[in-house]
Design a protein around this motif. Structure first.
Motif, PDB file in Angstrom:
ATOM      1  N   HIS A  96       0.870  -1.178   0.000  1.00 39.49           N
ATOM      2  CA  HIS A  96       0.000   0.000   0.000  1.00 39.49           C
ATOM      3  C   HIS A  96       0.905   1.226   0.000  1.00 39.49           C
ATOM      4  CE1 HIS A  96       0.778  -0.542   4.323  1.00 39.49           C
ATOM      5  NE2 HIS A  96       0.541   0.750   4.455  1.00 39.49           N
ATOM      6  N   ASP A  97       0.349   2.358  -0.355  1.00 41.29           N
ATOM      7  CA  ASP A  97       1.122   3.599  -0.347  1.00 41.29           C
ATOM      8  C   ASP A  97       1.059   4.213   1.034  1.00 41.29           C
ATOM      9  OD1 ASP A  97       2.249   3.791  -2.919  1.00 41.29           O
ATOM     10  OD2 ASP A  97       0.304   4.319  -3.749  1.00 41.29           O
ATOM     11  N   GLU A  98       2.167   4.804   1.455  1.00 39.13           N
ATOM     12  CA  GLU A  98       2.273   5.319   2.821  1.00 39.13           C
ATOM     13  C   GLU A  98       1.217   6.357   3.162  1.00 39.13           C
ATOM     14  OE1 GLU A  98       6.214   6.896   3.087  1.00 39.13           O
ATOM     15  OE2 GLU A  98       5.852   8.406   1.559  1.00 39.13           O
ATOM     16  N   ASP A  99       0.750   7.110   2.181  1.00 34.82           N
ATOM     17  CA  ASP A  99      -0.251   8.131   2.462  1.00 34.82           C
ATOM     18  C   ASP A  99      -1.651   7.732   1.987  1.00 34.82           C
ATOM     19  OD1 ASP A  99       0.154   8.336  -0.251  1.00 34.82           O
ATOM     20  OD2 ASP A  99       0.849  10.406  -0.209  1.00 34.82           O
ATOM     21  N   VAL A 101      -2.664   6.984  -0.960  1.00 32.58           N
ATOM     22  CA  VAL A 101      -2.961   7.423  -2.321  1.00 32.58           C
ATOM     23  C   VAL A 101      -2.024   6.709  -3.275  1.00 32.58           C
ATOM     24  CG1 VAL A 101      -3.009   9.396  -3.887  1.00 32.58           C
ATOM     25  CG2 VAL A 101      -3.678   9.694  -1.503  1.00 32.58           C
ATOM     26  N   PHE A 102      -2.565   6.134  -4.342  1.00 30.99           N
ATOM     27  CA  PHE A 102      -1.741   5.424  -5.314  1.00 30.99           C
ATOM     28  C   PHE A 102      -0.827   6.416  -6.028  1.00 30.99           C
ATOM     29  CE2 PHE A 102      -0.870   3.646  -9.501  1.00 30.99           C
ATOM     30  CZ  PHE A 102      -0.365   2.409  -9.144  1.00 30.99           C
ATOM     31  N   HIS A 103       0.464   6.154  -6.007  1.00 31.85           N
ATOM     32  CA  HIS A 103       1.449   6.987  -6.711  1.00 31.85           C
ATOM     33  C   HIS A 103       1.796   6.292  -8.022  1.00 31.85           C
ATOM     34  CE1 HIS A 103       2.206   9.817  -3.414  1.00 31.85           C
ATOM     35  NE2 HIS A 103       1.917   8.785  -2.643  1.00 31.85           N
ATOM     36  N   TRP A 104       1.569   6.986  -9.105  1.00 35.74           N
ATOM     37  CA  TRP A 104       1.718   6.389 -10.426  1.00 35.74           C
ATOM     38  C   TRP A 104       3.161   6.122 -10.806  1.00 35.74           C
ATOM     39  CZ3 TRP A 104      -2.348   4.321 -12.517  1.00 35.74           C
ATOM     40  CH2 TRP A 104      -3.599   4.766 -12.115  1.00 35.74           C
ATOM     41  N   ALA A 105       4.094   6.862 -10.273  1.00 37.69           N
ATOM     42  CA  ALA A 105       5.482   6.700 -10.692  1.00 37.69           C
ATOM     43  C   ALA A 105       6.330   6.143  -9.550  1.00 37.69           C
ATOM     44  CB  ALA A 105       6.044   8.035 -11.153  1.00 37.69           C
ATOM     45  N   GLY A 106       7.011   5.061  -9.840  1.00 34.56           N
ATOM     46  CA  GLY A 106       7.989   4.538  -8.904  1.00 34.56           C
ATOM     47  C   GLY A 106       7.422   3.804  -7.715  1.00 34.56           C
ATOM     48  N   THR A 107       8.343   3.387  -6.854  1.00 35.04           N
ATOM     49  CA  THR A 107       7.982   2.580  -5.698  1.00 35.04           C
ATOM     50  C   THR A 107       8.371   3.249  -4.383  1.00 35.04           C
ATOM     51  OG1 THR A 107      10.085   1.393  -5.834  1.00 35.04           O
ATOM     52  CG2 THR A 107       8.208   0.443  -7.029  1.00 35.04           C
ATOM     53  N   HIS A 109       7.021   5.336  -2.370  1.00 35.50           N
ATOM     54  CA  HIS A 109       6.012   5.514  -1.325  1.00 35.50           C
ATOM     55  C   HIS A 109       5.345   4.209  -0.900  1.00 35.50           C
ATOM     56  CE1 HIS A 109       6.214   9.877  -1.672  1.00 35.50           C
ATOM     57  NE2 HIS A 109       6.293   9.675  -2.976  1.00 35.50           N
ATOM     58  N   ARG A 110       5.842   3.086  -1.403  1.00 35.69           N
ATOM     59  CA  ARG A 110       5.218   1.801  -1.097  1.00 35.69           C
ATOM     60  C   ARG A 110       5.619   1.297   0.288  1.00 35.69           C
ATOM     61  NH1 ARG A 110       5.529  -1.701  -6.724  1.00 35.69           N
ATOM     62  NH2 ARG A 110       4.273  -0.238  -7.934  1.00 35.69           N
ATOM     63  N   VAL A 111       4.618   0.727   0.955  1.00 34.67           N
ATOM     64  CA  VAL A 111       4.821   0.091   2.252  1.00 34.67           C
ATOM     65  C   VAL A 111       4.368  -1.357   2.103  1.00 34.67           C
ATOM     66  CG1 VAL A 111       4.139   0.098   4.681  1.00 34.67           C
ATOM     67  CG2 VAL A 111       4.391   2.271   3.451  1.00 34.67           C
ATOM     68  N   SER A 112       5.179  -2.284   2.593  1.00 33.88           N
ATOM     69  CA  SER A 112       4.866  -3.699   2.479  1.00 33.88           C
ATOM     70  C   SER A 112       3.591  -4.042   3.241  1.00 33.88           C
ATOM     71  CB  SER A 112       6.036  -4.525   3.020  1.00 33.88           C
ATOM     72  OG  SER A 112       5.774  -5.891   2.860  1.00 33.88           O
ATOM     73  N   GLY A 113       2.777  -4.901   2.628  1.00 36.88           N
ATOM     74  CA  GLY A 113       1.561  -5.390   3.262  1.00 36.88           C
ATOM     75  C   GLY A 113       0.328  -4.615   2.842  1.00 36.88           C
ATOM     76  N   PRO A 114      -0.854  -5.178   3.117  1.00 34.12           N
ATOM     77  CA  PRO A 114      -2.102  -4.488   2.783  1.00 34.12           C
ATOM     78  C   PRO A 114      -2.286  -3.257   3.661  1.00 34.12           C
ATOM     79  CG  PRO A 114      -2.571  -6.480   4.026  1.00 34.12           C
ATOM     80  CD  PRO A 114      -1.090  -6.484   3.750  1.00 34.12           C
ATOM     81  N   HIS A 115      -3.089  -2.323   3.190  1.00 35.63           N
ATOM     82  CA  HIS A 115      -3.377  -1.123   3.970  1.00 35.63           C
ATOM     83  C   HIS A 115      -4.075  -1.534   5.258  1.00 35.63           C
ATOM     84  CE1 HIS A 115      -4.994   2.731   5.194  1.00 35.63           C
ATOM     85  NE2 HIS A 115      -4.074   3.272   4.406  1.00 35.63           N
TER      86      HIS A 115
END
Length: 147
Positions: A96-99, A101-107, A109-115
Motif C-alpha cells: 500500500h502507499d504510505e499516504d 494514495v496510489f502513486h503512479w510513478a515509482g515505488t 512511497h510503497r509500504v509492504s503489506g495491505p493497507h
C-alpha cells in the motif's frame, strides 16, 4: 452519451510469447487473425472483464513494454495474487502507499503489506508481462458511490 472502454492496445515484441503468457494466466482467447497487408491482431480478455487487450504485428508503434499502471480490480487480492503466481506470473508482494494514495510513478512511497485501515482502493500488487507492460492488482471490496 455512453463511452465504454473495450480494448487496450499493448505493445509487445513477440506476439506468440505474449499470447502464451496471457493465455497461461487464464485470459479468454477472443481472436487471432492476420490480414493480407501483414497486420496481425490477437485479442484476449481477463476473466470477468468487459474490456480486452489486443496486441500484434504492425498494430502500434509504441515501444514494447511501455504501458504502465493498467489496473485489474479484484475482491480478494491475496487469492488473485496466489492464482496468478500459480499460473506463472511474477507478482510482487502486496503493498500500500504510505499516504493511502496510489502513486503512479515509482515505488518510493510503497509500504509492504495491505493497507491497515481500508478494504477497498488501498491495497495493491503488481506484475509485468514478458515485455514489461505493467499491471496493477487493486483490491476493491466495496465500491464508492457512482462506481
Amino acid at each position: 452519451m455512453e463511452l465504454k472502454l473495450e480494448v487496450v492496445v499493448l505493445p509487445v515484441s513477440d506476439v506468440d510469447r505474449a499470447k502464451a503468457f496471457y493465455e497461461g494466466l487464464g485470459w479468454r482467447h477472443d481472436a487471432d487473425f492476420s490480414t493480407e497487408r501483414g497486420l496481425r491482431v490477437v485479442q484476449l480478455t481477463p476473466p470477468g472483464s468487459p474490456a480486452s487487450i489486443i496486441f500484434g504485428e504492425h498494430l502500434t508503434d509504441a515501444a514494447p513494454g511501455s504501458v504502465r499502471g493498467l489496473h485489474l480490480i479484484v475482491t480478494d487480492l491475496a487469492a488473485a495474487r496466489a492464482e496468478l503466481i500459480e499460473r506463472g506470473a511474477d507478482v510482487s508482494e502486496i503493498w500500500h502507499d504510505e499516504d493511502g494514495v496510489f502513486h503512479w510513478a515509482g515505488t518510493a512511497h510503497r509500504v509492504s503489506g495491505p493497507h491497515p485501515e481500508h478494504d477497498s482502493y488501498a491495497s495493491f500488487a503488481s506484475f509485468a508481462d514478458p515485455d514489461g507492460n505493467e499491471w496493477v492488482l487493486q483490491q476493491v471490496v466495496n465500491r464508492l458511490p457512482g462506481r
